[in-house]
Design a protein around this motif. Sequence first.
Motif, mmCIF file in Angstrom:
data_model
loop_
_atom_site.group_PDB
_atom_site.id
_atom_site.type_symbol
_atom_site.label_atom_id
_atom_site.label_comp_id
_atom_site.label_asym_id
_atom_site.label_seq_id
_atom_site.Cartn_x
_atom_site.Cartn_y
_atom_site.Cartn_z
ATOM 1 N N ILE A 1 -50.411 4.592 31.967
ATOM 2 C CA ILE A 1 -50.285 4.457 30.515
ATOM 3 C C ILE A 1 -51.313 5.349 29.822
ATOM 4 O O ILE A 1 -52.483 5.368 30.199
ATOM 5 C CB ILE A 1 -50.473 2.993 30.070
ATOM 6 C CG1 ILE A 1 -49.365 2.097 30.658
ATOM 7 C CG2 ILE A 1 -50.485 2.885 28.544
ATOM 8 C CD1 ILE A 1 -49.556 0.626 30.380
ATOM 9 N N THR B 1 -55.154 12.787 23.410
ATOM 10 C CA THR B 1 -55.145 11.926 24.590
ATOM 11 C C THR B 1 -55.739 12.624 25.804
ATOM 12 O O THR B 1 -56.090 13.799 25.769
ATOM 13 C CB THR B 1 -53.704 11.497 24.929
ATOM 14 O OG1 THR B 1 -53.014 12.611 25.529
ATOM 15 C CG2 THR B 1 -52.947 11.052 23.699
ATOM 16 N N ARG C 1 -47.990 5.867 24.292
ATOM 17 C CA ARG C 1 -47.705 5.154 23.045
ATOM 18 C C ARG C 1 -48.751 5.490 21.991
ATOM 19 O O ARG C 1 -49.901 5.786 22.286
ATOM 20 C CB ARG C 1 -47.667 3.648 23.271
ATOM 21 C CG ARG C 1 -48.953 3.039 23.780
ATOM 22 C CD ARG C 1 -48.791 1.537 23.965
ATOM 23 N NE ARG C 1 -49.815 0.974 24.838
ATOM 24 C CZ ARG C 1 -49.727 -0.226 25.417
ATOM 25 N NH1 ARG C 1 -48.654 -0.970 25.194
ATOM 26 N NH2 ARG C 1 -50.673 -0.670 26.199
ATOM 27 N N VAL D 1 -51.340 4.546 19.312
ATOM 28 C CA VAL D 1 -52.246 3.434 19.031
ATOM 29 C C VAL D 1 -53.308 3.925 18.042
ATOM 30 O O VAL D 1 -53.951 4.948 18.268
ATOM 31 C CB VAL D 1 -52.930 2.904 20.309
ATOM 32 C CG1 VAL D 1 -53.900 1.776 19.953
ATOM 33 C CG2 VAL D 1 -51.902 2.406 21.315
ATOM 34 N N THR E 1 -47.352 -2.361 19.346
ATOM 35 C CA THR E 1 -47.683 -1.395 20.399
ATOM 36 C C THR E 1 -47.160 -1.834 21.766
ATOM 37 O O THR E 1 -47.369 -1.132 22.755
ATOM 38 C CB THR E 1 -49.203 -1.171 20.490
ATOM 39 O OG1 THR E 1 -49.844 -2.391 20.872
ATOM 40 C CG2 THR E 1 -49.762 -0.679 19.160
ATOM 41 N N ASP F 1 -43.471 6.831 23.288
ATOM 42 C CA ASP F 1 -43.348 5.906 22.149
ATOM 43 C C ASP F 1 -42.167 4.946 22.215
ATOM 44 O O ASP F 1 -41.539 4.641 21.195
ATOM 45 C CB ASP F 1 -43.292 6.692 20.839
ATOM 46 C CG ASP F 1 -44.660 7.184 20.402
ATOM 47 O OD1 ASP F 1 -45.665 6.755 20.997
ATOM 48 O OD2 ASP F 1 -44.731 7.996 19.463
ATOM 49 N N GLU G 1 -52.607 5.832 25.939
ATOM 50 C CA GLU G 1 -52.431 5.113 24.676
ATOM 51 C C GLU G 1 -53.451 5.500 23.612
ATOM 52 O O GLU G 1 -53.839 4.675 22.791
ATOM 53 C CB GLU G 1 -52.467 3.607 24.917
ATOM 54 C CG GLU G 1 -53.704 3.082 25.621
ATOM 55 C CD GLU G 1 -53.623 1.597 25.877
ATOM 56 O OE1 GLU G 1 -52.622 0.973 25.480
ATOM 57 O OE2 GLU G 1 -54.566 1.048 26.473
ATOM 58 N N HIS H 1 -41.955 1.797 22.197
ATOM 59 C CA HIS H 1 -42.607 0.524 21.908
ATOM 60 C C HIS H 1 -41.986 -0.143 20.686
ATOM 61 O O HIS H 1 -41.156 0.437 19.978
ATOM 62 C CB HIS H 1 -44.115 0.718 21.730
ATOM 63 C CG HIS H 1 -44.502 1.822 20.791
ATOM 64 N ND1 HIS H 1 -44.234 1.805 19.444
ATOM 65 C CD2 HIS H 1 -45.145 2.995 21.020
ATOM 66 C CE1 HIS H 1 -44.690 2.886 18.869
ATOM 67 N NE2 HIS H 1 -45.239 3.647 19.809
ATOM 68 N N GLU I 1 -53.876 -0.977 16.779
ATOM 69 C CA GLU I 1 -54.415 -1.442 18.049
ATOM 70 C C GLU I 1 -54.403 -2.970 18.129
ATOM 71 O O GLU I 1 -54.828 -3.665 17.203
ATOM 72 C CB GLU I 1 -55.857 -0.931 18.187
ATOM 73 C CG GLU I 1 -56.545 -1.254 19.482
ATOM 74 C CD GLU I 1 -57.947 -0.665 19.517
ATOM 75 O OE1 GLU I 1 -58.395 -0.288 20.610
ATOM 76 O OE2 GLU I 1 -58.581 -0.576 18.449
#
Length: 231
Positions: free
Chosen positions: A130, A143, A75, A77, A118, A31, A132, A33, A113
């Motif tokens: 990545i 995930t 990250r 999303v 993000t 995270d 996400e 971002h 998103e």
Amino acid sequence: MRIHVYGKPQDTGDAFEDYLDPGKTAIVSIDMHRGHLDESPDCPCPAPRAREIVKPIDAFHDAARALGVPIIHVRSVLRQSGVDDLKGIPAAWRRTFPLHVGPIPGSDRHAIEGSAWTEFVTKVLPEDLIVETKRRLSAFYPTDLDFLLRNMRVETVVFDGGFTDCCVLNSAFDANNHNYRVLVARDLVRGTDDNLEQAALAMVSLHLGLVADSADILSEWKTRKAKRDAA
């Protein structure tokens, strides 16, 4: 290996040799971002303490890449429709965290998103990976991180990023429960405040894995890579 157990440094010698093979390790950066790190007053879920670790994380990742250790950036999303959060069953932090910090203006825009929030603040190179689809606190849920790590033949994960007492801690628990060896780079994570940060690191050190400074982790990796190259 120099680690920190309940906040106190210890030299463990070779007791954790199996945690330190760079060829079986990946860094999972959580995270980092704009939704947490942007300095704008519109930042939807600010984590100002983590801004100071952006450059150190970039330096750590550069050194790790040079040793062949892969970097996985994770990250949060959320779908634009809000079905997996605000218009479904909202994440608990949206109601509980403001009881401590007060109202969080713009939090409804957090992690949406396609939004600028993000975008990663830390460096992401083409060879990096990545993940996400993080919808809640753990980098593993819901995930494909576990699937990715298994296919990479990874046995040890090193976490950096934020929050130490929230997403890092939850991810460390899940990594341990999935039977990965866990390291947390103590100088490259930041918590809600120093007390919670230290408490989270203490829990990791007692129950989940190793807590170590990034310089010590790199030193151990360099030693093992040099031995392998010389063989």
